[in-house]
Motif scaffolding. Structure first.
Motif, PDB file in Angstrom:
ATOM      1  N   VAL A   1       0.861  -1.187   0.000  1.00  0.00           N
ATOM      2  CA  VAL A   1       0.000   0.000   0.000  1.00  0.00           C
ATOM      3  C   VAL A   1       0.891   1.229   0.000  1.00  0.00           C
ATOM      4  CG1 VAL A   1      -1.832   1.249   1.189  1.00  0.00           C
ATOM      5  CG2 VAL A   1      -1.776  -1.258   1.285  1.00  0.00           C
ATOM      6  N   LEU A   2       0.729   2.043  -1.032  1.00  0.00           N
ATOM      7  CA  LEU A   2       1.472   3.293  -1.152  1.00  0.00           C
ATOM      8  C   LEU A   2       0.562   4.431  -0.724  1.00  0.00           C
ATOM      9  CD1 LEU A   2       3.030   2.615  -4.666  1.00  0.00           C
ATOM     10  CD2 LEU A   2       4.088   2.225  -2.442  1.00  0.00           C
ATOM     11  N   GLY A   3       1.107   5.367   0.025  1.00  0.00           N
ATOM     12  CA  GLY A   3       0.322   6.502   0.492  1.00  0.00           C
ATOM     13  C   GLY A   3       0.838   7.799  -0.091  1.00  0.00           C
ATOM     14  N   GLU A   4      -0.080   8.639  -0.477  1.00  0.00           N
ATOM     15  CA  GLU A   4       0.262   9.966  -0.992  1.00  0.00           C
ATOM     16  C   GLU A   4       0.996  10.742   0.107  1.00  0.00           C
ATOM     17  OE1 GLU A   4      -2.273  13.350  -3.417  1.00  0.00           O
ATOM     18  OE2 GLU A   4      -3.284  12.066  -1.957  1.00  0.00           O
ATOM     19  N   LYS A   5       2.145  11.313  -0.224  1.00  0.00           N
ATOM     20  CA  LYS A   5       2.958  11.985   0.795  1.00  0.00           C
ATOM     21  C   LYS A   5       2.241  13.201   1.381  1.00  0.00           C
ATOM     22  CE  LYS A   5       7.728  12.191   1.820  1.00  0.00           C
ATOM     23  NZ  LYS A   5       8.959  11.567   1.430  1.00  0.00           N
ATOM     24  N   ARG A   6       1.541  13.942   0.550  1.00  0.00           N
ATOM     25  CA  ARG A   6       0.834  15.124   1.025  1.00  0.00           C
ATOM     26  C   ARG A   6      -0.659  14.988   0.731  1.00  0.00           C
ATOM     27  NH1 ARG A   6       5.102  16.000  -1.422  1.00  0.00           N
ATOM     28  NH2 ARG A   6       6.959  17.033  -0.656  1.00  0.00           N
TER      29      ARG A   6
ATOM     30  N   ALA B   1      -4.407  12.118   1.522  1.00  0.00           N
ATOM     31  CA  ALA B   1      -5.011  10.975   2.207  1.00  0.00           C
ATOM     32  C   ALA B   1      -5.237   9.782   1.294  1.00  0.00           C
ATOM     33  CB  ALA B   1      -6.339  11.399   2.828  1.00  0.00           C
ATOM     34  N   ARG B   2      -4.849   9.888   0.019  1.00  0.00           N
ATOM     35  CA  ARG B   2      -5.112   8.780  -0.891  1.00  0.00           C
ATOM     36  C   ARG B   2      -4.102   7.655  -0.710  1.00  0.00           C
ATOM     37  NH1 ARG B   2      -5.775  11.986  -6.480  1.00  0.00           N
ATOM     38  NH2 ARG B   2      -4.039  13.119  -5.551  1.00  0.00           N
ATOM     39  N   ARG B   3      -4.563   6.422  -0.905  1.00  0.00           N
ATOM     40  CA  ARG B   3      -3.737   5.226  -0.841  1.00  0.00           C
ATOM     41  C   ARG B   3      -3.845   4.483  -2.164  1.00  0.00           C
ATOM     42  NH1 ARG B   3      -2.399   7.875   2.788  1.00  0.00           N
ATOM     43  NH2 ARG B   3      -2.360   7.370   5.006  1.00  0.00           N
ATOM     44  N   LEU B   4      -2.729   3.867  -2.563  1.00  0.00           N
ATOM     45  CA  LEU B   4      -2.694   3.107  -3.806  1.00  0.00           C
ATOM     46  C   LEU B   4      -2.276   1.677  -3.489  1.00  0.00           C
ATOM     47  CD1 LEU B   4      -2.945   3.388  -6.933  1.00  0.00           C
ATOM     48  CD2 LEU B   4      -0.477   3.824  -6.963  1.00  0.00           C
TER      49      LEU B   4
ATOM     50  N   THR C   1       3.994   8.817  -8.814  1.00  0.00           N
ATOM     51  CA  THR C   1       2.979   8.392  -9.777  1.00  0.00           C
ATOM     52  C   THR C   1       2.306   9.644 -10.315  1.00  0.00           C
ATOM     53  OG1 THR C   1       1.227   6.795 -10.221  1.00  0.00           O
ATOM     54  CG2 THR C   1       1.014   8.097  -8.187  1.00  0.00           C
ATOM     55  N   TYR C   2       1.265   9.434 -11.130  1.00  0.00           N
ATOM     56  CA  TYR C   2       0.535  10.554 -11.722  1.00  0.00           C
ATOM     57  C   TYR C   2      -0.911  10.569 -11.238  1.00  0.00           C
ATOM     58  CZ  TYR C   2       4.552  10.673 -14.892  1.00  0.00           C
ATOM     59  OH  TYR C   2       5.821  10.731 -15.410  1.00  0.00           O
ATOM     60  N   GLU C   3      -1.532  11.721 -11.386  1.00  0.00           N
ATOM     61  CA  GLU C   3      -2.912  11.931 -10.928  1.00  0.00           C
ATOM     62  C   GLU C   3      -3.881  10.925 -11.534  1.00  0.00           C
ATOM     63  OE1 GLU C   3      -5.570  13.523  -8.496  1.00  0.00           O
ATOM     64  OE2 GLU C   3      -3.632  14.532  -8.658  1.00  0.00           O
ATOM     65  N   PHE C   4      -3.744  10.630 -12.829  1.00  0.00           N
ATOM     66  CA  PHE C   4      -4.719   9.750 -13.477  1.00  0.00           C
ATOM     67  C   PHE C   4      -4.664   8.328 -12.898  1.00  0.00           C
ATOM     68  CE2 PHE C   4      -1.059   8.726 -16.141  1.00  0.00           C
ATOM     69  CZ  PHE C   4      -1.250   7.394 -16.511  1.00  0.00           C
ATOM     70  N   ILE C   5      -3.498   7.920 -12.397  1.00  0.00           N
ATOM     71  CA  ILE C   5      -3.389   6.588 -11.788  1.00  0.00           C
ATOM     72  C   ILE C   5      -4.063   6.587 -10.420  1.00  0.00           C
ATOM     73  CG2 ILE C   5      -1.757   4.903 -10.849  1.00  0.00           C
ATOM     74  CD1 ILE C   5       0.094   5.635 -13.206  1.00  0.00           C
ATOM     75  N   LEU C   6      -3.838   7.633  -9.634  1.00  0.00           N
ATOM     76  CA  LEU C   6      -4.527   7.731  -8.335  1.00  0.00           C
ATOM     77  C   LEU C   6      -6.032   7.861  -8.520  1.00  0.00           C
ATOM     78  CD1 LEU C   6      -2.083   9.941  -6.241  1.00  0.00           C
ATOM     79  CD2 LEU C   6      -2.737   7.575  -5.789  1.00  0.00           C
ATOM     80  N   ASP C   7      -6.462   8.570  -9.560  1.00  0.00           N
ATOM     81  CA  ASP C   7      -7.894   8.691  -9.837  1.00  0.00           C
ATOM     82  C   ASP C   7      -8.498   7.325 -10.178  1.00  0.00           C
ATOM     83  OD1 ASP C   7      -7.942  11.395  -9.386  1.00  0.00           O
ATOM     84  OD2 ASP C   7      -7.837  11.961 -11.512  1.00  0.00           O
TER      85      ASP C   7
ATOM     86  N   GLY D   1      -6.730   4.655  -6.869  1.00  0.00           N
ATOM     87  CA  GLY D   1      -6.500   5.093  -5.496  1.00  0.00           C
ATOM     88  C   GLY D   1      -7.741   4.969  -4.630  1.00  0.00           C
ATOM     89  N   VAL D   2      -7.498   4.916  -3.329  1.00  0.00           N
ATOM     90  CA  VAL D   2      -8.569   4.879  -2.334  1.00  0.00           C
ATOM     91  C   VAL D   2      -8.381   6.095  -1.444  1.00  0.00           C
ATOM     92  CG1 VAL D   2      -9.535   3.596  -0.391  1.00  0.00           C
ATOM     93  CG2 VAL D   2      -8.639   2.356  -2.360  1.00  0.00           C
ATOM     94  N   VAL D   3      -9.447   6.857  -1.232  1.00  0.00           N
ATOM     95  CA  VAL D   3      -9.357   8.035  -0.380  1.00  0.00           C
ATOM     96  C   VAL D   3      -9.734   7.647   1.042  1.00  0.00           C
ATOM     97  CG1 VAL D   3     -10.196  10.378   0.040  1.00  0.00           C
ATOM     98  CG2 VAL D   3      -9.916   9.556  -2.301  1.00  0.00           C
ATOM     99  N   LEU D   4      -8.848   7.938   1.987  1.00  0.00           N
ATOM    100  CA  LEU D   4      -9.125   7.671   3.392  1.00  0.00           C
ATOM    101  C   LEU D   4      -9.617   8.938   4.058  1.00  0.00           C
ATOM    102  CD1 LEU D   4      -6.090   5.487   4.497  1.00  0.00           C
ATOM    103  CD2 LEU D   4      -8.327   4.764   3.735  1.00  0.00           C
ATOM    104  N   GLU D   5     -10.541   8.770   4.997  1.00  0.00           N
ATOM    105  CA  GLU D   5     -11.028   9.906   5.770  1.00  0.00           C
ATOM    106  C   GLU D   5      -9.924  10.363   6.720  1.00  0.00           C
ATOM    107  OE1 GLU D   5     -13.999  11.246   5.220  1.00  0.00           O
ATOM    108  OE2 GLU D   5     -14.375   9.727   3.694  1.00  0.00           O
ATOM    109  N   ASP D   6     -10.054  11.568   7.233  1.00  0.00           N
ATOM    110  CA  ASP D   6      -9.067  12.108   8.174  1.00  0.00           C
ATOM    111  C   ASP D   6      -9.165  11.476   9.552  1.00  0.00           C
ATOM    112  OD1 ASP D   6      -7.041  13.708   7.499  1.00  0.00           O
ATOM    113  OD2 ASP D   6      -8.049  15.615   7.896  1.00  0.00           O
TER     114      ASP D   6
END
Length: 198
Positions: free
Chosen positions: A24-29, A31-34, A123-129, A132-137
């Protein structure tokens, strides 16, 4: 295209595919996870490097790292650059004497190399879109529990290794490393470290 930096945030058994693992990769800045499904060999290769374990003989990724360093090639970054039919694609961005070259790679191998070189993962935005999975805060959300439910635990309650002496654990660690059983080696190492810190 703007690159988005990622970190490895978890490595666990895949819930959906029993013989595979998920990194599981997490966006550095953000909440999205890949989550990316990888094979057991690649999961071991990533885990060995993350745990700073040193096998008696170099694994394939260690050999490749040694070869790159021998020829003064630095791995600057890896880029997960495409997603086609559910398969992620990646590139190794290498530099030698100011010349930059990109090398096609399986994503799992690229991640194993990134951990060894301590280089950034993008990675790029289109791959996260797309994947990716968005996690709540908030902590403990259902999505977060699903992503991390199968992650190996570092706590060792009811630990069968507790009955062994430290000397026996050290001998056992050498044996399982010779057998390339890195999951068991990590458990033994954790028990030895727990004793040192207590």
């Amino acid at each position: 295209m703007r690159k988005i930096e990622l970190d490895i945030v978890a490595l666990s058994h895949s819930v959906t595919q029993s013989h595979n693992y998920a990194v599981v990769l997490g966006e550095k800045r953000g909440a999205r996870r890949l989550p990316i499904v990888i094979g057991s060999f690649e999961a071991q290769a990533i885990a060995v490097a993350m745990e700073r374990m040193t096998p008696n003989r170099p694994l394939t990724h260690d050999l490749f790292k040694n070869a790159l360093e021998t020829f003064n090639i630095n791995l600057k970054e890896i880029i997960i650059n495409n997603l086609l039919d559910g398969i992620f694609y990646a590139r190794l961005v290498c530099e030698r004497d100011g010349d930059v070259t990109e090398v096609d790679s399986r994503t799992s191998d690229a991640l194993a190399m990134a951990v060894r070189f301590n280089c950034p993962i993008y990675t790029y935005e289109f791959i996260l879109d797309a994947a990716g999975v968005v996690l709540e805060d908030t902590e403990g959300t259902d999505e977060e529990e699903e992503l991390f439910a199968a992650a190996p635990s570092s706590g060792m309650s009811d630990n069968p290794l507790a009955s062994y002496s430290t000397e026996a654990l050290i001998r056992m660690l050498d044996e399982v490393l010779d057998e390339e059983n890195y999951e068991k080696a990590a458990q033994i190492r954790d028990e030895i470290e727990r004793r040192k810190s207590s």
